[in-house]
Design a protein around this motif. Structure first.
Motif, PDB file in Angstrom:
ATOM      1  N   LYS A 145     -52.374  11.462  11.364  1.00  0.00           N
ATOM      2  CA  LYS A 145     -51.007  11.609  11.875  1.00  0.00           C
ATOM      3  C   LYS A 145     -50.025  10.778  11.054  1.00  0.00           C
ATOM      4  O   LYS A 145     -48.923  11.236  10.738  1.00  0.00           O
ATOM      5  CB  LYS A 145     -50.955  11.179  13.346  1.00  0.00           C
ATOM      6  CG  LYS A 145     -51.691  12.122  14.297  1.00  0.00           C
ATOM      7  CD  LYS A 145     -51.690  11.577  15.720  1.00  0.00           C
ATOM      8  CE  LYS A 145     -52.466  12.473  16.663  1.00  0.00           C
ATOM      9  NZ  LYS A 145     -52.530  11.908  18.041  1.00  0.00           N
ATOM     10  N   GLY A 148     -48.854  12.380   7.967  1.00  0.00           N
ATOM     11  CA  GLY A 148     -48.015  13.563   8.095  1.00  0.00           C
ATOM     12  C   GLY A 148     -48.756  14.834   8.459  1.00  0.00           C
ATOM     13  O   GLY A 148     -48.187  15.931   8.417  1.00  0.00           O
ATOM     14  N   GLU A 150     -49.629  17.063  10.991  1.00  0.00           N
ATOM     15  CA  GLU A 150     -49.024  17.219  12.316  1.00  0.00           C
ATOM     16  C   GLU A 150     -49.977  17.789  13.360  1.00  0.00           C
ATOM     17  O   GLU A 150     -49.841  17.495  14.544  1.00  0.00           O
ATOM     18  CB  GLU A 150     -47.777  18.096  12.205  1.00  0.00           C
ATOM     19  CG  GLU A 150     -46.681  17.463  11.344  1.00  0.00           C
ATOM     20  CD  GLU A 150     -45.441  18.321  11.269  1.00  0.00           C
ATOM     21  OE1 GLU A 150     -45.437  19.407  11.870  1.00  0.00           O
ATOM     22  OE2 GLU A 150     -44.465  17.895  10.618  1.00  0.00           O
ATOM     23  N   SER A 151     -50.925  18.633  12.944  1.00  0.00           N
ATOM     24  CA  SER A 151     -51.883  19.209  13.887  1.00  0.00           C
ATOM     25  C   SER A 151     -53.278  18.735  13.538  1.00  0.00           C
ATOM     26  O   SER A 151     -53.649  18.667  12.366  1.00  0.00           O
ATOM     27  CB  SER A 151     -51.839  20.738  13.835  1.00  0.00           C
ATOM     28  OG  SER A 151     -52.876  21.291  14.643  1.00  0.00           O
ATOM     29  N   VAL A 163     -50.328  23.069   7.947  1.00  0.00           N
ATOM     30  CA  VAL A 163     -50.565  21.733   7.381  1.00  0.00           C
ATOM     31  C   VAL A 163     -50.594  21.856   5.864  1.00  0.00           C
ATOM     32  O   VAL A 163     -51.455  22.529   5.305  1.00  0.00           O
ATOM     33  CB  VAL A 163     -51.898  21.137   7.887  1.00  0.00           C
ATOM     34  CG1 VAL A 163     -52.188  19.819   7.170  1.00  0.00           C
ATOM     35  CG2 VAL A 163     -51.855  20.926   9.390  1.00  0.00           C
ATOM     36  N   SER A 167     -49.816  16.758   2.630  1.00  0.00           N
ATOM     37  CA  SER A 167     -50.155  15.801   3.691  1.00  0.00           C
ATOM     38  C   SER A 167     -51.612  15.359   3.586  1.00  0.00           C
ATOM     39  O   SER A 167     -51.925  14.173   3.766  1.00  0.00           O
ATOM     40  CB  SER A 167     -49.908  16.421   5.064  1.00  0.00           C
ATOM     41  OG  SER A 167     -48.547  16.760   5.237  1.00  0.00           O
TER      42      SER A 167
END
Length: 218
Positions: A145, A148, A150-151, A163, A167
């Motif tokens: 997280k 970055g 996010e899921s 994603v 990230s």
């Protein structure tokens, strides 16, 4: 003369004296490839390269440059093997006529290694040996997280539209030395690892056969 005698009189010495160049996209790909192959009797017969133009800023070579080399200058690869990351698009390799000039890093879903390791960790049970060896699962989830991602749903992580690979790379680069340890663990568990090693040996033998050199046992 004594050096030449020690180096060249045995079949293995002959092969070591004429190393095959393995061309990868970046240093992480080289690290992963070495962990996959692992066997010293194979590794000592090749040399690994990623920075083909000695760029002091960008320590790597794009897949487009490597594909152009395979597509337009296969003669220059008579003593080399290009190894693409697993996520290279099929459209790229489809344009390469000589399929013996390259290999792809193994991944059944064609995921970049940074994305694959994130998914691998998320798909493990919380009491898996991996977490006893490194850190608790929730610690990794927090790290994802912060980078970055996010899921934390594996299906989302595998989807570039949800994603981004940026990230995943950001997380890997937080502590690259630790990431390489996860890579070692993952590569030891990879189901099709032996199939890839066999294919790698076949490509080495193809090159050495053209040169009249001894072949490796598969």
């Amino acid at each position: 003369m004594q050096f030449n005698k020690l180096t060249l009189e045995t079949p293995s010495g002959i092969l070591e004296a004429q190393k095959i160049a393995i061309l990868c996209e970046d240093d992480l790909a080289i690290s992963y490839l070495k962990k996959l192959i692992k066997k010293s009797e194979i590794l000592k017969l090749v040399s690994f390269h990623s920075n083909l133009n000695n760029d002091t800023v960008n320590n790597g070579t794009s897949y487009t440059s490597l594909s152009n080399l395979c597509k337009n200058f296969p003669l220059l690869l008579q003593n080399s093997i290009v190894v693409f990351d697993a996520d290279v698009d099929d459209a790229v390799t489809k344009k390469i006529n000589d399929k013996t000039t390259y290999l792809l890093l193994p991944d059944e879903e064609k995921l970049a290694i940074e994305r694959r390791i994130v998914c691998f960790i998320l798909e493990l049970d919380g009491d898996d040996q991996f977490f006893h060896k490194f850190n608790e699962k929730h610690w990794f989830e927090d790290q994802f997280k912060q980078a970055g991602i996010e899921s934390l749903t594996p299906a989302d992580v595998k989807n570039e539209k949800v994603v981004s690979i940026t990230s995943c790379k950001a997380w890997a680069n937080i502590n690259l030395s630790e990431f390489k340890k996860y890579l070692t663990y993952y590569s030891s568990k990879l189901k099709n690892r032996e199939d890839f090693i066999k294919l790698f040996i076949q490509r080495i033998n193809l090159i050495n056969k053209r040169k009249g050199l001894p072949l490796l046992s598969e």
